[in-house]
Design a protein around this motif. Sequence first.
Motif, PDB file in Angstrom:
ATOM      1  N   THR A 100      19.083  20.250 -28.656  1.00  0.00           N
ATOM      2  CA  THR A 100      17.683  20.528 -28.329  1.00  0.00           C
ATOM      3  C   THR A 100      16.775  20.157 -29.499  1.00  0.00           C
ATOM      4  OG1 THR A 100      18.315  22.339 -26.854  1.00  0.00           O
ATOM      5  CG2 THR A 100      16.042  22.311 -27.640  1.00  0.00           C
ATOM      6  N   ASP A 103      16.586  16.411 -29.892  1.00  0.00           N
ATOM      7  CA  ASP A 103      15.695  15.828 -28.896  1.00  0.00           C
ATOM      8  C   ASP A 103      14.230  16.008 -29.279  1.00  0.00           C
ATOM      9  OD1 ASP A 103      17.691  14.887 -27.252  1.00  0.00           O
ATOM     10  OD2 ASP A 103      17.727  16.644 -25.948  1.00  0.00           O
ATOM     11  N   GLU A 104      13.937  17.093 -29.964  1.00  0.00           N
ATOM     12  CA  GLU A 104      12.552  17.366 -30.386  1.00  0.00           C
ATOM     13  C   GLU A 104      12.189  16.649 -31.691  1.00  0.00           C
ATOM     14  OE1 GLU A 104      12.445  21.585 -30.704  1.00  0.00           O
ATOM     15  OE2 GLU A 104      12.456  21.932 -28.534  1.00  0.00           O
ATOM     16  N   THR A 128      22.364  10.178 -29.211  1.00  0.00           N
ATOM     17  CA  THR A 128      21.062   9.520 -29.135  1.00  0.00           C
ATOM     18  C   THR A 128      20.053  10.497 -28.568  1.00  0.00           C
ATOM     19  OG1 THR A 128      22.173   7.413 -28.695  1.00  0.00           O
ATOM     20  CG2 THR A 128      19.790   7.504 -28.312  1.00  0.00           C
ATOM     21  N   PRO A 129      19.325  11.199 -29.414  1.00  0.00           N
ATOM     22  CA  PRO A 129      18.323  12.153 -28.922  1.00  0.00           C
ATOM     23  C   PRO A 129      17.137  11.441 -28.310  1.00  0.00           C
ATOM     24  CG  PRO A 129      18.227  11.992 -31.315  1.00  0.00           C
ATOM     25  CD  PRO A 129      19.396  11.161 -30.881  1.00  0.00           C
ATOM     26  N   GLN A 130      16.365  12.187 -27.530  1.00  0.00           N
ATOM     27  CA  GLN A 130      15.201  11.610 -26.854  1.00  0.00           C
ATOM     28  C   GLN A 130      14.147  11.150 -27.853  1.00  0.00           C
ATOM     29  OE1 GLN A 130      13.838  14.554 -24.041  1.00  0.00           O
ATOM     30  NE2 GLN A 130      15.843  14.756 -23.088  1.00  0.00           N
ATOM     31  N   GLU A 131      14.026  11.850 -28.983  1.00  0.00           N
ATOM     32  CA  GLU A 131      12.995  11.517 -29.963  1.00  0.00           C
ATOM     33  C   GLU A 131      13.609  11.048 -31.281  1.00  0.00           C
ATOM     34  OE1 GLU A 131       9.836  11.450 -29.303  1.00  0.00           O
ATOM     35  OE2 GLU A 131      10.090  12.237 -27.271  1.00  0.00           O
ATOM     36  N   LYS A 134      20.059   6.678 -32.571  1.00  0.00           N
ATOM     37  CA  LYS A 134      21.466   7.026 -32.473  1.00  0.00           C
ATOM     38  C   LYS A 134      22.047   7.230 -33.864  1.00  0.00           C
ATOM     39  CE  LYS A 134      25.821   5.572 -30.379  1.00  0.00           C
ATOM     40  NZ  LYS A 134      26.514   4.522 -29.581  1.00  0.00           N
ATOM     41  N   GLN A 393      21.834  19.794 -17.734  1.00  0.00           N
ATOM     42  CA  GLN A 393      21.451  19.103 -18.967  1.00  0.00           C
ATOM     43  C   GLN A 393      21.602  17.592 -18.889  1.00  0.00           C
ATOM     44  OE1 GLN A 393      23.217  21.145 -22.456  1.00  0.00           O
ATOM     45  NE2 GLN A 393      23.617  22.853 -21.055  1.00  0.00           N
ATOM     46  N   THR A 396      24.891  14.317 -21.705  1.00  0.00           N
ATOM     47  CA  THR A 396      24.899  14.974 -23.020  1.00  0.00           C
ATOM     48  C   THR A 396      26.225  14.691 -23.690  1.00  0.00           C
ATOM     49  OG1 THR A 396      24.543  17.076 -24.159  1.00  0.00           O
ATOM     50  CG2 THR A 396      25.773  17.156 -22.100  1.00  0.00           C
TER      51      THR A 396
END
Length: 401
Positions: A100, A103-104, A128-131, A134, A393, A396
């Motif tokens: 989490t 991702d932030e 590989t987070p959203q923000e 990798k 989720q 993930t």
Amino acid sequence: MRRPRPRNLGIVCACLILLAAGVVTGVRWAQDKGPLTLLANWSGEEEKQFKDVLERFKDDHGIEVVYQGSSALSQVLAAGIASGSPPDVAVVPGPGELMTYADEGRLHPLGALFEAGRYDEFWAPEVTPQEGRKSRYWLPVKAGLKSMVWHSKSNEEKVAEFARTPGKWCLAMESGATSGWPGTDWVEDILLQQAGPKTYGDWATGKLDWRKGHVRKAWQTWGEMVGADDQDSMEKGLKADYTKTCSPQLLEHQGSFRATDWKKADGDFVHSAEVIPEARKAAKSWEASGDLAVMLNKSEEAEQLIRYLASPETELPEYTVNTGASPPIDTKTVKGRVASTLRGLDGTLCWDASDAMPRALRDAFQQAVLRYLIAPKTLDAELAALERLRVDQGTTLPVCS
């Protein structure tokens, strides 16, 4: 030319001495870096051992690390991030909460700070987070094995018999702000042993309904094993401190951190599948936990600390999954068997499911097991409440190796 008076010479010498002292002091200030702040949830002997590690780091690098221990780590960390003043480094149990934060965009990549080949992909995966990009965002500092049932060797032949007798289990749910987690371990492990890693992983990542099938069955099995209909015993279990030593005349479903206590009682462990009803005994699956270091404030000092924790020469508390630091494994000993399993040499490893869940669901899970023990007939209501918090989720990191 007038010769300086002795008094003037004394003043000049004194000034030179003070100047030299200032230069030396300035050099020392320049060498003393930090301090860094580090948040973790260890206590007792584990906390002492890790503070010793931080003292050696200070001696080697001149960087002080201010250690903050809290049993309410998730809440403290969330508050620090929300206020814009997180610790420089945090050591967090399990990857769910960390995904989490990744991702932030809260976590800094660690991929260049340690040799990934020393760790199995299960422990230090590339994500590989959203923000972000990798990379590897956490370093495993300490690992623990679960799916263990401890017993004294004098009762080795009676383990199966004891397991069918609710009064023969140690039951202790008290853990301060995180009370109830020993119960979530029970439910998770029963589901893993009855349904297997694939179903377990789907449940941990929000793809299964809490009210049905294997999930509901795991709760019912747990209630039957510990005797949830015996209210006197359940009330004692709710108040019992999980850190207290279990009687050697009982069985204990608890993790590898219990090894020292059971060694004093000439104890050993069996895989939980040997005693869980309807478990899949053929393929061994183990729950595992990990204390994972992340960097929230990027600095040269914080990077040095991560490198130090990843060094094979750094003596960390047991158990390490850094293969460069691991001594030869003697599988005839309890310690060796645990280390071998954590290296993936004895079956499938799966993250503690609640450590892979979102924080709100994990916290509600812990509270639900407490209420279930005191009022088992409310199971359907508890599961319905947890179902309302379920979030798929999506893609993930794998829960099981």
